[in-house]
Design a protein around this motif. Structure first.
Motif, PDB file in Angstrom:
ATOM      1  N   MET A   1       0.851  -1.193   0.000  1.00 33.50           N
ATOM      2  CA  MET A   1       0.000   0.000   0.000  1.00 33.50           C
ATOM      3  C   MET A   1       0.888   1.246   0.000  1.00 33.50           C
ATOM      4  O   MET A   1       1.864   1.339   0.731  1.00 33.50           O
ATOM      5  N   THR A   2       0.548   2.188  -0.866  1.00 35.38           N
ATOM      6  CA  THR A   2       1.244   3.470  -0.852  1.00 35.38           C
ATOM      7  C   THR A   2       0.225   4.563  -0.566  1.00 35.38           C
ATOM      8  O   THR A   2      -0.945   4.454  -0.908  1.00 35.38           O
ATOM      9  N   GLY A   3       0.670   5.627   0.067  1.00 32.74           N
ATOM     10  CA  GLY A   3      -0.255   6.697   0.385  1.00 32.74           C
ATOM     11  C   GLY A   3       0.418   7.782   1.185  1.00 32.74           C
ATOM     12  O   GLY A   3       1.603   7.699   1.522  1.00 32.74           O
ATOM     13  N   LEU A   4      -0.336   8.835   1.465  1.00 31.60           N
ATOM     14  CA  LEU A   4       0.141   9.960   2.250  1.00 31.60           C
ATOM     15  C   LEU A   4      -0.661  10.049   3.537  1.00 31.60           C
ATOM     16  O   LEU A   4      -1.711   9.423   3.678  1.00 31.60           O
ATOM     17  N   LEU A   5      -0.151  10.838   4.454  1.00 31.48           N
ATOM     18  CA  LEU A   5      -0.778  10.938   5.766  1.00 31.48           C
ATOM     19  C   LEU A   5      -1.790  12.078   5.814  1.00 31.48           C
ATOM     20  O   LEU A   5      -1.455  13.226   5.509  1.00 31.48           O
ATOM     21  N   GLY A   6      -3.011  11.745   6.194  1.00 33.47           N
ATOM     22  CA  GLY A   6      -4.029  12.748   6.453  1.00 33.47           C
ATOM     23  C   GLY A   6      -4.186  12.956   7.943  1.00 33.47           C
ATOM     24  O   GLY A   6      -3.446  12.370   8.747  1.00 33.47           O
ATOM     25  N   PRO A   7      -5.140  13.778   8.371  1.00 31.45           N
ATOM     26  CA  PRO A   7      -5.332  14.048   9.797  1.00 31.45           C
ATOM     27  C   PRO A   7      -5.520  12.785  10.637  1.00 31.45           C
ATOM     28  O   PRO A   7      -4.965  12.667  11.730  1.00 31.45           O
ATOM     29  N   ALA A   8      -6.292  11.826  10.125  1.00 27.72           N
ATOM     30  CA  ALA A   8      -6.553  10.613  10.906  1.00 27.72           C
ATOM     31  C   ALA A   8      -5.277   9.800  11.106  1.00 27.72           C
ATOM     32  O   ALA A   8      -4.992   9.308  12.205  1.00 27.72           O
ATOM     33  N   GLU A   9      -4.478   9.659  10.046  1.00 27.04           N
ATOM     34  CA  GLU A   9      -3.234   8.890  10.145  1.00 27.04           C
ATOM     35  C   GLU A   9      -2.226   9.585  11.067  1.00 27.04           C
ATOM     36  O   GLU A   9      -1.522   8.933  11.844  1.00 27.04           O
ATOM     37  N   ILE A  10      -2.171  10.909  10.981  1.00 24.44           N
ATOM     38  CA  ILE A  10      -1.261  11.662  11.854  1.00 24.44           C
ATOM     39  C   ILE A  10      -1.622  11.448  13.316  1.00 24.44           C
ATOM     40  O   ILE A  10      -0.757  11.174  14.160  1.00 24.44           O
ATOM     41  N   ARG A  11      -2.895  11.569  13.628  1.00 30.79           N
ATOM     42  CA  ARG A  11      -3.333  11.385  15.026  1.00 30.79           C
ATOM     43  C   ARG A  11      -3.085   9.953  15.493  1.00 30.79           C
ATOM     44  O   ARG A  11      -2.675   9.730  16.630  1.00 30.79           O
ATOM     45  N   GLU A  12      -3.341   9.007  14.618  1.00 34.25           N
ATOM     46  CA  GLU A  12      -3.148   7.601  14.990  1.00 34.25           C
ATOM     47  C   GLU A  12      -1.679   7.303  15.262  1.00 34.25           C
ATOM     48  O   GLU A  12      -1.323   6.649  16.247  1.00 34.25           O
ATOM     49  N   LEU A  13      -0.797   7.790  14.386  1.00 34.66           N
ATOM     50  CA  LEU A  13       0.631   7.572  14.574  1.00 34.66           C
ATOM     51  C   LEU A  13       1.128   8.236  15.845  1.00 34.66           C
ATOM     52  O   LEU A  13       1.888   7.647  16.625  1.00 34.66           O
ATOM     53  N   ALA A  14       0.713   9.467  16.061  1.00 34.27           N
ATOM     54  CA  ALA A  14       1.147  10.194  17.256  1.00 34.27           C
ATOM     55  C   ALA A  14       0.682   9.496  18.523  1.00 34.27           C
ATOM     56  O   ALA A  14       1.444   9.369  19.495  1.00 34.27           O
ATOM     57  N   ALA A  15      -0.565   9.027  18.525  1.00 31.27           N
ATOM     58  CA  ALA A  15      -1.097   8.346  19.703  1.00 31.27           C
ATOM     59  C   ALA A  15      -0.348   7.038  19.953  1.00 31.27           C
ATOM     60  O   ALA A  15      -0.010   6.710  21.104  1.00 31.27           O
ATOM     61  N   ARG A  16      -0.070   6.297  18.886  1.00 34.62           N
ATOM     62  CA  ARG A  16       0.623   5.020  19.039  1.00 34.62           C
ATOM     63  C   ARG A  16       2.040   5.209  19.569  1.00 34.62           C
ATOM     64  O   ARG A  16       2.552   4.388  20.334  1.00 34.62           O
ATOM     65  N   LEU A  17       2.673   6.320  19.164  1.00 31.98           N
ATOM     66  CA  LEU A  17       4.048   6.584  19.604  1.00 31.98           C
ATOM     67  C   LEU A  17       4.112   7.363  20.907  1.00 31.98           C
ATOM     68  O   LEU A  17       5.196   7.559  21.468  1.00 31.98           O
ATOM     69  N   GLY A  18       2.951   7.832  21.360  1.00 33.75           N
ATOM     70  CA  GLY A  18       2.949   8.658  22.567  1.00 33.75           C
ATOM     71  C   GLY A  18       3.615  10.004  22.332  1.00 33.75           C
ATOM     72  O   GLY A  18       4.236  10.574  23.235  1.00 33.75           O
ATOM     73  N   VAL A  19       3.475  10.525  21.107  1.00 31.35           N
ATOM     74  CA  VAL A  19       4.146  11.773  20.724  1.00 31.35           C
ATOM     75  C   VAL A  19       3.196  12.952  20.884  1.00 31.35           C
ATOM     76  O   VAL A  19       2.061  12.924  20.404  1.00 31.35           O
ATOM     77  N   THR A  20       3.671  13.974  21.572  1.00 33.11           N
ATOM     78  CA  THR A  20       2.976  15.251  21.654  1.00 33.11           C
ATOM     79  C   THR A  20       3.896  16.321  21.097  1.00 33.11           C
ATOM     80  O   THR A  20       5.032  16.459  21.571  1.00 33.11           O
ATOM     81  N   PRO A  21       3.467  17.049  20.063  1.00 32.02           N
ATOM     82  CA  PRO A  21       4.335  18.074  19.473  1.00 32.02           C
ATOM     83  C   PRO A  21       4.809  19.076  20.529  1.00 32.02           C
ATOM     84  O   PRO A  21       4.033  19.486  21.397  1.00 32.02           O
ATOM     85  N   THR A  22       6.078  19.458  20.452  1.00 32.30           N
ATOM     86  CA  THR A  22       6.637  20.382  21.434  1.00 32.30           C
ATOM     87  C   THR A  22       7.146  21.648  20.769  1.00 32.30           C
ATOM     88  O   THR A  22       7.708  21.607  19.672  1.00 32.30           O
ATOM     89  N   LYS A  23       6.961  22.783  21.454  1.00 28.10           N
ATOM     90  CA  LYS A  23       7.493  24.053  20.952  1.00 28.10           C
ATOM     91  C   LYS A  23       9.015  24.048  20.979  1.00 28.10           C
ATOM     92  O   LYS A  23       9.669  24.663  20.142  1.00 28.10           O
ATOM     93  N   LYS A  24       9.582  23.349  21.957  1.00 25.77           N
ATOM     94  CA  LYS A  24      11.039  23.318  22.098  1.00 25.77           C
ATOM     95  C   LYS A  24      11.713  22.801  20.828  1.00 25.77           C
ATOM     96  O   LYS A  24      12.753  23.303  20.400  1.00 25.77           O
ATOM     97  N   LEU A  25      11.115  21.782  20.213  1.00 24.41           N
ATOM     98  CA  LEU A  25      11.666  21.217  18.981  1.00 24.41           C
ATOM     99  C   LEU A  25      11.032  21.822  17.732  1.00 24.41           C
ATOM    100  O   LEU A  25      11.350  21.416  16.621  1.00 24.41           O
ATOM    101  N   GLY A  26      10.151  22.805  17.931  1.00 18.32           N
ATOM    102  CA  GLY A  26       9.527  23.460  16.780  1.00 18.32           C
ATOM    103  C   GLY A  26       8.672  22.530  15.961  1.00 18.32           C
ATOM    104  O   GLY A  26       8.624  22.635  14.730  1.00 18.32           O
ATOM    105  N   GLN A  27       7.973  21.610  16.611  1.00 15.78           N
ATOM    106  CA  GLN A  27       7.232  20.581  15.878  1.00 15.78           C
ATOM    107  C   GLN A  27       5.818  21.031  15.515  1.00 15.78           C
ATOM    108  O   GLN A  27       5.005  21.341  16.382  1.00 15.78           O
ATOM    109  N   ASN A  28       5.563  21.109  14.233  1.00 20.07           N
ATOM    110  CA  ASN A  28       4.222  21.303  13.693  1.00 20.07           C
ATOM    111  C   ASN A  28       4.099  20.338  12.521  1.00 20.07           C
ATOM    112  O   ASN A  28       4.753  20.509  11.494  1.00 20.07           O
ATOM    113  N   PHE A  29       3.286  19.309  12.685  1.00 19.58           N
ATOM    114  CA  PHE A  29       3.204  18.239  11.703  1.00 19.58           C
ATOM    115  C   PHE A  29       2.191  18.580  10.605  1.00 19.58           C
ATOM    116  O   PHE A  29       1.045  18.941  10.892  1.00 19.58           O
TER     117      PHE A  29
END
Length: 289
Positions: A1-29
């Motif tokens: 399967m090939t594809g790009l990440l939409g809002p649902a995939e981004i949220r799912e990946l972040a939740a699975r990894l326990g990732v919360t974007p941080t200002k310190k690292l300048g993260q805006n996905f």
């Protein structure tokens, strides 16, 4: 399967990894597939290009780069994100994932040796706002194989990078980027394509490397003049460069020798003129070699 990440995939990946974007690292996905397609198209990559991406995050842009580049180097500071990216590529990009190399590293510290196999030819990245200018300048200095690029940065930073002499936002980033490359504004990106949503617009900056304006003057010497000129940008160059030249009279002499009015200000000079000033002061030039 090939594809790009939409809002649902981004949220799912972040939740699975326990990732919360941080200002310190300048993260805006980026969670909008059309935006990453636009970035890759505007970057003008060919099948021979080796792409360098800085701050791939959850992989939105990485997945768009893999089908069109010969190879993709992804430099990621966050260890959790760096570890997860190959798995995301394998899941969404199929066999194209084999063209990905992930470097768990600080982009401000990577060297040409770190990225040598194969050497990058194009920088394509959604850069963290807080380190965008230093990252671009470091990579252009460190990687002579970089021929062109397209970066997404805060709109205010984009305006500064592409500004020309006489502009109110023309300054150190403008001149230093002009030393390495010709640049242009390549569009605006709205906040709503990111998670979390930033409170500013973003801008795209495209650049194409060129030969330095003067082969006989070291970059460090030219940049020393630029730094001095804009450290006190309200002052005339005669006054602003006094510390650099060893006195106001010596600064005036160097400026005159370079064909620059000592009463001018740094914001009116081209990179070629800054190089001429550096070349006209032998003592200051020797100190930077």
């Amino acid at each position: 399967m090939t594809g790009l990440l939409g809002p649902a995939e981004i949220r799912e990946l972040a939740a699975r990894l326990g990732v919360t974007p941080t200002k310190k690292l300048g993260q805006n996905f980026v969670h909008d597939p059309n935006t990453v397609r636009r970035i890759v198209t505007t970057a003008g990559l060919t099948r021979d290009d080796v792409a360098l991406e800085v701050g791939p995050g959850l992989g939105s842009l990485t997945l768009a780069l893999l089908p069109v580049a010969a190879h993709v180097h992804a430099v990621e500071l966050d260890p959790a994100l760096a570890a997860a990216l190959p798995k995301t590529a394998a899941r969404f990009a199929g066999t194209a994932a084999e063209r990905l190399t992930v470097h768990p590293a600080d982009a401000l510290r990577v060297t040409a040796a770190d990225l040598a196999d194969p050497a990058p030819t194009a920088l394509v990245a959604n850069l963290p706002y807080n380190v965008a200018v230093p990252v671009v300048l470091h990579l252009l200095a460190e990687l002579p194989t970089l021929r062109h690029g397209l970066v997404m940065v805060q709109k205010e930073v984009a305006d500064r990078l592409v500004a020309g002499p006489g502009s109110k936002v023309y300054g150190i980033p403008s001149v230093k980027l002009a030393w390495y490359a010709r640049s242009r504004a390549a569009g605006k990106v709205p906040p709503n394509v990111f998670w979390p949503v930033p409170n500013v617009d973003s801008g795209l900056v495209a650049f194409t490397r060129r030969e330095p304006p003067r082969a006989d003057v070291p970059r460090r010497a030219v940049f020393a003049v630029v730094d001095a000129a804009f450290a006190q940008r309200r002052k005339t160059l005669r006054a602003a460069l006094a510390g650099w030249a060893g006195g106001a009279d010596r600064a005036a002499a160097a400026l005159t020798a370079a064909g620059v009015d000592p009463g001018a200000r740094g914001e009116s000079l081209t990179v070629e003129q800054f190089a001429a000033i550096a070349a006209s002061a032998p003592d200051a030039l020797a100190a930077e070699q």
